[in-house]
Scaffold this motif. Structure first.
Motif, PDB file in Angstrom:
ATOM      1  N   GLY A 114       0.778  -1.228   0.000  1.00 21.10           N
ATOM      2  CA  GLY A 114       0.000   0.000   0.000  1.00 21.10           C
ATOM      3  C   GLY A 114       0.807   1.274   0.000  1.00 21.10           C
ATOM      4  N   LEU A 115       2.135   1.161  -0.013  1.00 16.79           N
ATOM      5  CA  LEU A 115       3.015   2.327  -0.044  1.00 16.79           C
ATOM      6  C   LEU A 115       3.543   2.555  -1.455  1.00 16.79           C
ATOM      7  CD1 LEU A 115       5.111   1.576   3.157  1.00 16.79           C
ATOM      8  CD2 LEU A 115       3.222   3.203   2.976  1.00 16.79           C
ATOM      9  N   PHE A 116       3.623   3.816  -1.858  1.00 18.57           N
ATOM     10  CA  PHE A 116       4.153   4.182  -3.162  1.00 18.57           C
ATOM     11  C   PHE A 116       5.389   5.053  -2.977  1.00 18.57           C
ATOM     12  CE2 PHE A 116      -0.022   2.878  -4.328  1.00 18.57           C
ATOM     13  CZ  PHE A 116       0.051   2.483  -5.653  1.00 18.57           C
ATOM     14  N   LEU A 117       6.436   4.723  -3.723  1.00 23.56           N
ATOM     15  CA  LEU A 117       7.643   5.557  -3.757  1.00 23.56           C
ATOM     16  C   LEU A 117       7.599   6.336  -5.064  1.00 23.56           C
ATOM     17  CD1 LEU A 117      10.291   6.491  -2.575  1.00 23.56           C
ATOM     18  CD2 LEU A 117      11.386   4.452  -3.505  1.00 23.56           C
ATOM     19  N   ILE A 118       7.409   7.649  -4.944  1.00 27.55           N
ATOM     20  CA  ILE A 118       7.147   8.493  -6.104  1.00 27.55           C
ATOM     21  C   ILE A 118       8.208   9.580  -6.202  1.00 27.55           C
ATOM     22  CG2 ILE A 118       5.502  10.117  -7.146  1.00 27.55           C
ATOM     23  CD1 ILE A 118       3.286   8.581  -5.710  1.00 27.55           C
ATOM     24  N   GLY A 119       8.702   9.798  -7.415  1.00 30.75           N
ATOM     25  CA  GLY A 119       9.637  10.874  -7.668  1.00 30.75           C
ATOM     26  C   GLY A 119       8.962  11.977  -8.443  1.00 30.75           C
ATOM     27  N   ILE A 120       9.148  13.206  -7.984  1.00 30.81           N
ATOM     28  CA  ILE A 120       8.598  14.372  -8.682  1.00 30.81           C
ATOM     29  C   ILE A 120       9.682  15.436  -8.714  1.00 30.81           C
ATOM     30  CG2 ILE A 120       6.783  16.112  -8.737  1.00 30.81           C
ATOM     31  CD1 ILE A 120       5.093  14.185  -7.063  1.00 30.81           C
ATOM     32  N   LYS A 121      10.101  15.758  -9.927  1.00 32.44           N
ATOM     33  CA  LYS A 121      11.265  16.610 -10.119  1.00 32.44           C
ATOM     34  C   LYS A 121      12.452  15.983  -9.397  1.00 32.44           C
ATOM     35  CE  LYS A 121       9.913  21.180 -11.615  1.00 32.44           C
ATOM     36  NZ  LYS A 121       9.968  22.624 -11.331  1.00 32.44           N
ATOM     37  N   HIS A 122      13.060  16.702  -8.470  1.00 31.34           N
ATOM     38  CA  HIS A 122      14.230  16.188  -7.775  1.00 31.34           C
ATOM     39  C   HIS A 122      13.896  15.735  -6.361  1.00 31.34           C
ATOM     40  CE1 HIS A 122      16.506  17.627 -11.156  1.00 31.34           C
ATOM     41  NE2 HIS A 122      16.120  18.873 -10.942  1.00 31.34           N
ATOM     42  N   LYS A 123      12.612  15.491  -6.095  1.00 30.68           N
ATOM     43  CA  LYS A 123      12.194  15.067  -4.766  1.00 30.68           C
ATOM     44  C   LYS A 123      11.572  13.675  -4.827  1.00 30.68           C
ATOM     45  CE  LYS A 123      11.338  19.800  -3.159  1.00 30.68           C
ATOM     46  NZ  LYS A 123      10.356  20.728  -2.568  1.00 30.68           N
ATOM     47  N   ARG A 124      11.735  12.907  -3.741  1.00 28.72           N
ATOM     48  CA  ARG A 124      11.147  11.573  -3.653  1.00 28.72           C
ATOM     49  C   ARG A 124      10.267  11.503  -2.413  1.00 28.72           C
ATOM     50  NH1 ARG A 124      15.900  12.473  -6.616  1.00 28.72           N
ATOM     51  NH2 ARG A 124      15.550  11.351  -8.562  1.00 28.72           N
ATOM     52  N   PHE A 125       9.048  10.973  -2.612  1.00 31.47           N
ATOM     53  CA  PHE A 125       8.081  10.870  -1.543  1.00 31.47           C
ATOM     54  C   PHE A 125       7.704   9.412  -1.318  1.00 31.47           C
ATOM     55  CE2 PHE A 125       7.540  14.971  -3.549  1.00 31.47           C
ATOM     56  CZ  PHE A 125       7.374  15.852  -2.501  1.00 31.47           C
ATOM     57  N   LEU A 126       7.524   9.036  -0.064  1.00 27.19           N
ATOM     58  CA  LEU A 126       6.927   7.752   0.283  1.00 27.19           C
ATOM     59  C   LEU A 126       5.512   8.052   0.752  1.00 27.19           C
ATOM     60  CD1 LEU A 126       7.556   4.714   0.482  1.00 27.19           C
ATOM     61  CD2 LEU A 126       8.092   5.075   2.898  1.00 27.19           C
ATOM     62  N   CYS A 127       4.528   7.477   0.060  1.00 22.53           N
ATOM     63  CA  CYS A 127       3.130   7.863   0.268  1.00 22.53           C
ATOM     64  C   CYS A 127       2.250   6.643   0.534  1.00 22.53           C
ATOM     65  CB  CYS A 127       2.569   8.587  -0.953  1.00 22.53           C
ATOM     66  SG  CYS A 127       3.628   9.857  -1.647  1.00 22.53           S
ATOM     67  N   SER A 130      -4.103   5.482   0.982  1.00 22.38           N
ATOM     68  CA  SER A 130      -5.265   5.100   1.789  1.00 22.38           C
ATOM     69  C   SER A 130      -5.384   5.973   3.028  1.00 22.38           C
ATOM     70  CB  SER A 130      -5.163   3.633   2.205  1.00 22.38           C
ATOM     71  OG  SER A 130      -5.066   2.782   1.084  1.00 22.38           O
ATOM     72  N   THR A 131      -4.254   6.297   3.647  1.00 22.33           N
ATOM     73  CA  THR A 131      -4.262   7.146   4.840  1.00 22.33           C
ATOM     74  C   THR A 131      -3.936   8.596   4.514  1.00 22.33           C
ATOM     75  OG1 THR A 131      -1.916   6.717   5.288  1.00 22.33           O
ATOM     76  CG2 THR A 131      -3.526   5.188   6.239  1.00 22.33           C
ATOM     77  N   ARG A 132      -3.526   8.851   3.274  1.00 21.58           N
ATOM     78  CA  ARG A 132      -3.139  10.182   2.798  1.00 21.58           C
ATOM     79  C   ARG A 132      -1.916  10.720   3.541  1.00 21.58           C
ATOM     80  NH1 ARG A 132      -8.775  13.477   2.191  1.00 21.58           N
ATOM     81  NH2 ARG A 132     -10.108  11.673   1.815  1.00 21.58           N
ATOM     82  N   GLU A 133      -1.067   9.835   3.976  1.00 18.36           N
ATOM     83  CA  GLU A 133       0.197  10.236   4.598  1.00 18.36           C
ATOM     84  C   GLU A 133       1.306  10.218   3.557  1.00 18.36           C
ATOM     85  OE1 GLU A 133       0.923   8.610   8.793  1.00 18.36           O
ATOM     86  OE2 GLU A 133      -0.315   7.078   7.832  1.00 18.36           O
ATOM     87  N   SER A 134       2.248  11.116   3.686  1.00 18.33           N
ATOM     88  CA  SER A 134       3.418  11.116   2.805  1.00 18.33           C
ATOM     89  C   SER A 134       4.588  11.780   3.526  1.00 18.33           C
ATOM     90  CB  SER A 134       3.123  11.846   1.494  1.00 18.33           C
ATOM     91  OG  SER A 134       2.855  13.210   1.727  1.00 18.33           O
ATOM     92  N   ILE A 135       5.783  11.324   3.199  1.00 20.74           N
ATOM     93  CA  ILE A 135       6.985  11.935   3.755  1.00 20.74           C
ATOM     94  C   ILE A 135       7.975  12.179   2.620  1.00 20.74           C
ATOM     95  CG2 ILE A 135       6.748  10.948   6.055  1.00 20.74           C
ATOM     96  CD1 ILE A 135       8.827   8.861   5.236  1.00 20.74           C
ATOM     97  N   LEU A 136       8.779  13.198   2.797  1.00 21.57           N
ATOM     98  CA  LEU A 136       9.828  13.523   1.842  1.00 21.57           C
ATOM     99  C   LEU A 136      11.101  12.792   2.252  1.00 21.57           C
ATOM    100  CD1 LEU A 136      10.856  15.307  -0.543  1.00 21.57           C
ATOM    101  CD2 LEU A 136      11.387  17.056   1.168  1.00 21.57           C
ATOM    102  N   LEU A 137      11.685  12.029   1.322  1.00 24.76           N
ATOM    103  CA  LEU A 137      12.906  11.294   1.629  1.00 24.76           C
ATOM    104  C   LEU A 137      14.104  12.230   1.641  1.00 24.76           C
ATOM    105  CD1 LEU A 137      12.443   7.992  -0.423  1.00 24.76           C
ATOM    106  CD2 LEU A 137      11.757   8.511   1.924  1.00 24.76           C
ATOM    107  N   PRO A 138      15.147  11.873   2.392  1.00 16.82           N
ATOM    108  CA  PRO A 138      16.325  12.751   2.505  1.00 16.82           C
ATOM    109  C   PRO A 138      16.969  13.049   1.156  1.00 16.82           C
ATOM    110  CG  PRO A 138      16.407  11.009   4.157  1.00 16.82           C
ATOM    111  CD  PRO A 138      15.280  10.667   3.231  1.00 16.82           C
ATOM    112  N   SER A 139      17.418  14.261   0.979  1.00 12.00           N
ATOM    113  CA  SER A 139      18.011  14.671  -0.297  1.00 12.00           C
ATOM    114  C   SER A 139      19.339  13.972  -0.566  1.00 12.00           C
ATOM    115  CB  SER A 139      18.210  16.192  -0.321  1.00 12.00           C
ATOM    116  OG  SER A 139      19.043  16.604   0.754  1.00 12.00           O
TER     117      SER A 139
END
Length: 373
Positions: A114-127, A130-139
């Protein structure tokens, strides 16, 4: 001997673990004890054990080029067009994509539990949609996400989510592994199993191993696996009836109805052909079964190439058609193809870019990246 009160608590826990995430969020308000139970890591794992792979995360592009994600149910769908209504009623997940980004800056690195690892531009999010939670991974992890094909999987032996990068078309390049729990990043040499990406957005995960197709020394396709726990390469047999010579237009590996599946797109004299196969018994060569073949006029390309996404109980297939960037369904019995999304062909409205099947869970991205805590 267990007390009646303890037995009652086990019954309540079992009942709650079978409910949807939406219902559980409401039941957090029933009592402090229920809220504490639902937030417990052990309960989240029990809920995951009961969860089904029956949700669709739909990626859409608005008229202003902003990217949005919507969720849809697949399990309760009686017709393909029910997906359309579900998507319309679903809630956008803006936490995954803060700010303005267009589709060309988007990339999916993998999804698991149920977790998605998504890249947008130069940032990566773990989302978690279902719970609408997301965190930004370290640069400082950015250098790991070079290249195109990655995969994310859960290692139960270390209770860790790992991201794997397989080299493309370079047998001497190392396989790279990133631990989200510790933040460690290492390389493995000697696999000699480069990936021919074909139509794969990310690596296919099944039974704790990633799977992909590569070229063997005799210029034929081989099916490779990489175990997420012991980090060892392996191989699975392919059917000799498949177009194994490396002269296909594209190819891919996916999971359909819990079965490993491969697909090939190739040309014949008067047609472009798409074959879809499933391995009904994992690891058994004789269990490979061709589900169906789709054909296009060689010059028309009306539907092909396609990427399989999900098979419904009646055998209907949900797939992405690259020619129109839409989600469609196909049923072998009557050879019909139905447009599912977008809802209209009006070019002034939102368009659908892709859809990803996933499992609805309570797993929090914050619990997976200990390095941030």
């Amino acid at each position: 001997m267990e007390t009646p009160m303890h037995i009652q608590e086990e019954i309540v826990m079992d009942m709650l673990s079978r409910l949807t995430v939406k219902s559980l969020f409401r039941f957090k308000c029933v009592s402090n004890s229920w809220k504490a139970l639902i937030c417990e890591p052990s309960f989240k794992k029990q809920h995951l054990n009961h969860a089904k792979n029956d949700k669709l995360l739909v990626l859409r592009i608005a008229k202003d080029s902003n990217v949005f994600f919507y969720c849809s149910s697949l399990l309760t769908t009686t017709t393909p067009h029910q997906i359309v209504r579900d998507v319309q009623e679903s809630v956008c997940v803006p936490q995954c994509v803060p700010g303005y980004y267009d589709i060309y800056n988007y990339h999916l690195y993998g999804n698991c539990n149920g977790l998605f690892l998504i890249g947008i531009k130069h940032k990566r999010f773990l989302c978690n949609p279902s719970t609408r939670e997301s965190i930004l991974l370290p640069s400082h992890w950015d250098k790991f996400f070079h290249g195109y094909i990655h995969g994310m999987g859960y290692d139960p032996t270390s209770d860790d989510y790992k991201v794997v990068h397989i080299p493309e078309e370079d047998e001497k390049a190392p396989t790279e592994i990133l631990s989200l729990k510790t933040g460690s990043w290492r390389k493995i040499y000697g696999g000699d199993c480069s990936l021919q990406s074909g139509n794969m957005e990310c690596l296919t995960l099944l039974r704790g191993s990633f799977h992909w197709l590569t070229y063997s020394v005799d210029s034929m396709f081989s099916l490779i696996s990489f175990n997420i726990s012991n980090e060892v390469f392996g191989g699975l047999p392919l059917s000799k009836e498949m177009p194994l010579l490396c002269d296909t237009i594209e190819q891919g590996v996916t999971v359909l109805s819990g079965m490993l599946s491969v697909n090939f797109l190739y040309e014949e004299e008067d047609a472009t052909v798409f074959d879809l196969w499933v391995m009904k018994e994992y690891g058994m060569e004789e269990s490979w079964t061709k589900l169906f073949t789709m054909r296009d006029s060689r010059d028309a390309y009306e539907v092909l190439p396609v990427v399989p996404k999900y098979i419904f109980a009646d055998g209907e297939l949900l797939f992405r058609s690259d020619r129109r960037i839409v989600l469609k369904t196909f049923k072998k019995s009557d050879k019909r193809s139905n447009l599912v999304v977008p809802l209209t062909t009006d070019e002034d409205t939102d368009t659908t870019r892709d859809g990803f099947v996933y499992t609805e869970t309570l797993i929090s991205p914050k619990d997976c990246v200990i390095a941030l805590n």
